[in-house]
Design an enzyme around this catalytic site. Structure first.
Site, PDB file in Angstrom:
ATOM      1  N   GLY A  56      87.235 115.199  16.438  1.00  0.00           N
ATOM      2  CA  GLY A  56      86.506 114.709  15.275  1.00  0.00           C
ATOM      3  C   GLY A  56      86.825 115.450  13.992  1.00  0.00           C
ATOM      4  N   HIS A 102      93.593 105.921  11.440  1.00  0.00           N
ATOM      5  CA  HIS A 102      93.283 106.798  10.307  1.00  0.00           C
ATOM      6  C   HIS A 102      93.391 106.020   9.001  1.00  0.00           C
ATOM      7  CE1 HIS A 102      93.245 111.096  11.837  1.00  0.00           C
ATOM      8  NE2 HIS A 102      93.455 110.375  12.928  1.00  0.00           N
ATOM      9  N   ARG A 134      90.461 103.672   8.400  1.00  0.00           N
ATOM     10  CA  ARG A 134      89.199 104.369   8.163  1.00  0.00           C
ATOM     11  C   ARG A 134      89.068 104.901   6.739  1.00  0.00           C
ATOM     12  NH1 ARG A 134      89.421 108.123  12.667  1.00  0.00           N
ATOM     13  NH2 ARG A 134      90.119 109.705  11.226  1.00  0.00           N
TER      14      ARG A 134
END
Length: 137
Positions: free
Chosen positions: A12, A49, A52
């Site tokens: 994370g 990625h 996001r």
């Protein structure tokens, strides 16, 4: 201010870094060091990625010349997120050029010291979490 986020693989770190960069309120530049090469799993991770990240962020894809990218994009009143130092180092190791590795490491240290604005760096703590088998790991 400089922030270093370390942790195990897929723990994370990138999400936390992205949250910090978004909460900062300044314009954000993301310097991405990953390259997919011929690895479908890495290509999927890169796509996740990219999907996001907020649309207003500037994306700089730089697998080797991290110091130069930082020098170009780090400015007072901005936030630069570097994701990830471990992949950058891996790219340099795979280049199989010891002089390039030394130059880039020295340049990064020098650039980090002088970099203005907010800087968020992400890297893996090698050995934490799942450790893939393979010569490079």
């Amino acid at each position: 201010m400089k922030t270093l986020i370390l942790g195990g693989v897929r723990s994370g770190k990138s999400r936390l870094a992205e949250q910090l960069a978004s909460a900062d309120g300044r314009p954000v530049t993301c310097i991405a060091t990953a390259t997919a090469r011929d690895d479908p799993e890495m290509a999927a991770r890169i796509a996740a990625h990219q999907a996001r990240r907020p649309a207003g962020w500037v994306l700089v894809e730089e697998p080797l010349g991290l110091a130069a990218a930082l020098a170009e994009h780090a400015r007072a009143g901005t936030c630069v997120l570097v994701d990830c130092l471990t992949l950058w180092l891996t790219n340099l190791l795979l280049a199989n050029d010891a002089a390039l590795l030394e130059r880039e490491q020295a340049a990064l240290l020098e650039t980090l010291e002088a970099a203005p604005g907010e800087l968020i760096l992400v890297g893996n703590e090698t050995g934490m979490g799942i450790v893939p088998l393979g010569e490079l790991t």
